[in-house]
Write a protein that holds these residues in place. Structure first.
Motif, mmCIF file in Angstrom:
data_model
loop_
_atom_site.group_PDB
_atom_site.id
_atom_site.type_symbol
_atom_site.label_atom_id
_atom_site.label_comp_id
_atom_site.label_asym_id
_atom_site.label_seq_id
_atom_site.Cartn_x
_atom_site.Cartn_y
_atom_site.Cartn_z
ATOM 1 N N LEU A 232 0.814 -1.275 -0.005
ATOM 2 C CA LEU A 232 0.449 -0.231 -0.114
ATOM 3 C C LEU A 232 0.707 1.513 -0.197
ATOM 4 C CD1 LEU A 232 -3.080 -1.076 2.168
ATOM 5 C CD2 LEU A 232 -3.113 -0.796 -0.053
ATOM 6 N N TYR A 233 2.123 1.436 0.740
ATOM 7 C CA TYR A 233 3.413 2.670 0.559
ATOM 8 C C TYR A 233 3.237 2.775 -1.419
ATOM 9 C CZ TYR A 233 6.896 5.181 0.746
ATOM 10 O OH TYR A 233 8.478 5.428 0.366
ATOM 11 N N TYR A 234 3.716 1.399 -1.220
ATOM 12 C CA TYR A 234 4.186 2.079 -3.237
ATOM 13 C C TYR A 234 2.570 2.610 -3.397
ATOM 14 C CZ TYR A 234 7.950 -0.522 -1.629
ATOM 15 O OH TYR A 234 9.244 -0.715 -1.070
ATOM 16 N N PHE B 207 0.268 -1.820 13.856
ATOM 17 C CA PHE B 207 0.012 -1.787 15.148
ATOM 18 C C PHE B 207 -1.454 -2.445 15.191
ATOM 19 C CE2 PHE B 207 -1.653 -1.384 19.391
ATOM 20 C CZ PHE B 207 -0.901 -1.735 19.592
ATOM 21 N N MET B 208 -2.483 -1.123 14.843
ATOM 22 C CA MET B 208 -3.653 -2.158 14.880
ATOM 23 C C MET B 208 -3.703 -3.196 13.600
ATOM 24 S SD MET B 208 -6.037 2.162 14.991
ATOM 25 C CE MET B 208 -5.033 2.871 13.362
ATOM 26 N N LEU C 103 3.785 -10.458 9.819
ATOM 27 C CA LEU C 103 4.674 -9.766 8.323
ATOM 28 C C LEU C 103 3.290 -9.475 7.165
ATOM 29 C CD1 LEU C 103 5.930 -13.722 7.719
ATOM 30 C CD2 LEU C 103 7.234 -10.989 8.707
ATOM 31 N N LEU C 104 1.890 -9.707 7.754
ATOM 32 C CA LEU C 104 1.503 -8.831 6.915
ATOM 33 C C LEU C 104 0.947 -7.689 6.456
ATOM 34 C CD1 LEU C 104 -1.635 -9.902 4.612
ATOM 35 C CD2 LEU C 104 -2.374 -9.752 5.930
ATOM 36 N N PRO C 105 0.630 -7.196 8.530
ATOM 37 C CA PRO C 105 0.862 -5.810 7.924
ATOM 38 C C PRO C 105 2.284 -5.193 7.760
ATOM 39 C CG PRO C 105 0.040 -6.496 10.216
ATOM 40 C CD PRO C 105 0.427 -7.672 9.112
ATOM 41 N N VAL C 106 3.579 -6.095 7.681
ATOM 42 C CA VAL C 106 4.839 -5.462 7.273
ATOM 43 C C VAL C 106 4.453 -5.278 5.766
ATOM 44 C CG1 VAL C 106 6.827 -5.943 6.739
ATOM 45 C CG2 VAL C 106 5.987 -6.053 9.141
ATOM 46 N N ALA D 290 4.475 -3.843 13.949
ATOM 47 C CA ALA D 290 3.400 -5.237 13.429
ATOM 48 C C ALA D 290 3.680 -6.189 14.390
ATOM 49 C CB ALA D 290 3.850 -5.527 12.234
ATOM 50 N N PHE D 291 5.154 -6.616 15.536
ATOM 51 C CA PHE D 291 5.394 -7.490 15.474
ATOM 52 C C PHE D 291 4.613 -6.995 16.938
ATOM 53 C CE2 PHE D 291 9.016 -9.682 17.900
ATOM 54 C CZ PHE D 291 8.573 -10.830 17.911
#
Length: 409
Positions: free
Chosen positions: A2-4, A32-33, A86-89, A288-289
């Motif tokens: 999503l960043y890109y 985090f959320m 990993l998914l949020p990252v 995220a972790f």
């Protein structure tokens, strides 16, 4: 990813508001959320899946109170932590960032080693799990990868003369100031001392000119040792409900503060700490972790509905070690991860003293009622919840003291 997408929407299509994704703090909050939601909502489904597959804990008879009640509790819960991290990252972090790549590799690498260990214990009915030599090979392999990338990659640098950066200091035309320069360095930070940079290359200074070119001979073995020690420490700490996940969340949160400050040229200059370009992106991973660890605690707190197993504990230790090394705070590990250190030392001292007394007196004697340390307190009659809560309090105190080292020199 999503960043890109939002970077494209902001810089190419100029859509108002999409530039907010450029801010690490915003993406860290989202990470985090999302990880917290994933670990709490989908964690239950993963637990049910593990229970249906009869992935239950086999409890060794240690004579501890409430031990038999844990038999059959689903293990391999580290899968929840890995998935929710990993998914949020992948969604919110810059995936081309070298530190993010290393952390993803660490998560998958250590998670795989732990998964194999748990699989052998559960499905092969071998309580010993993966043989220790293979675990060590896996940890050494990761250490070689991480150490080599951090040493040889041109993307891993520190900034010299950061105070002279245009962001920090405005100069007149007539003034002569040495420009800040990004350089390769094996320097790290010694806590509690002023002018506290220590370069691993200096260990080889006695060899003569050009000794800096051989610094990897010191740096990579140090990385291997740290990763092996911390991952084993986390593994030993995972013995009672909520202990490893809670203390790890505290330590990782403190490391998140270090990464954010070290990756920001203004804050790092103000605090007179090493500025590490691009390291601030690790804050997204850390957020995220931490979210995944807190979400996992929802099910792992006493009485636990799931255990993390080696899938989780080895992964946690590996990630903490790589974070500390990447942000040049590995010398703080004995303080920041004091719980892991105490658990490790209790086992080493117990075994060494038992062998020594058996050889000298013909009968093995013990320092602790049982090791690791948390079992000693269980043998003394303390309830699991009390032990875990007090260990959490100690972990918080150690984390605060670690953060204080930013100014206490």
């Amino acid at each position: 990813m999503l960043y890109y997408l939002f970077e494209y929407l902001d810089k190419t299509l100029n859509i108002p508001g999409t530039g907010v994704f450029q801010y690490i703090t915003f993406r860290s909050g989202l990470a985090f959320m999302l990880s917290l939601l994933l670990s709490t909502i989908y964690g239950k489904r993963i637990i049910n899946f593990l229970r249906n597959q009869q992935v239950g804990e086999t409890v060794r008879e240690l004579g501890l109170a409430g031990q038999n009640e844990k038999a059959g509790t689903p293990t391999m819960g580290g899968l929840i932590i890995i998935f929710a991290t990993l998914l949020p990252v992948i969604l919110f972090a810059k995936l081309h960032n070298i530190y993010i790549v290393l952390l993803i590799v660490t998560t998958l690498w250590m998670g795989t080693i732990g998964f194999i260990d748990d699989y052998i214990k559960i499905f092969k009915k071998d309580k010993q799990g993966l043989k220790g030599i293979f675990k060590v090979f896996g940890q050494v392999g990761l250490g070689v990868i991480v150490g080599s990338v951090l040493y040889f990659s041109p993307a891993v640098t520190v900034l010299k003369n950061a105070a002279n950066s245009p962001v920090i200091k405005q100069t007149t035309i007539s003034s002569i100031v040495q420009a800040p320069v990004e350089v390769k360095s094996t320097a790290t930070t010694i806590p509690f001392f002023k002018n506290n940079a220590f370069d691993y290359a200096e260990v080889l200074a006695w060899t003569g000119e050009g000794y800096q070119n051989w610094a990897w001979l010191i740096f990579i073995p140090v990385v291997i040792f740290i990763i092996t020690a911390v991952s084993n420490g986390a593994n030993l700490t995972d013995g009672i409900d909520g202990l490893a996940a809670g203390t790890s969340a505290v330590s990782v949160l403190a490391l998140g503060i270090f990464t954010f400050l070290s990756g920001n040229i203004i804050f790092s200059n103000y605090l007179n700490i090493m500025y590490i370009p691009n390291s601030g992106e690790m804050t997204v991973f850390i957020s995220a972790f931490v979210g995944s660890l807190i979400g996992f605690l929802w099910y792992n707190s006493y009485p636990a509905s799931v255990f993390m197993g080696d899938t989780g504990s080895l992964t946690i230790g590996g990630i903490i070690a790589v974070l500390a090394i990447a942000v040049r705070k590995e010398m703080l590990i004995p303080l920041l991860c004091g719980i892991f250190l105490a658990e490790n030392l209790s086992v080493v001292l117990q075994v060494a003293y038992f062998k020594y007394t058996k050889k000298r007196f013909g009968e093995g004697r013990r320092i602790f009622l049982m090791s690791p340390l948390h079992h000693h307190y269980q043998k003394k009659g303390y309830h699991e919840s009390k032990i875990v809560t007090r260990f959490w309090i100690v972990a918080i105190m150690l984390a605060i003291l670690s953060i204080v080292t930013l100014k206490l020199r």
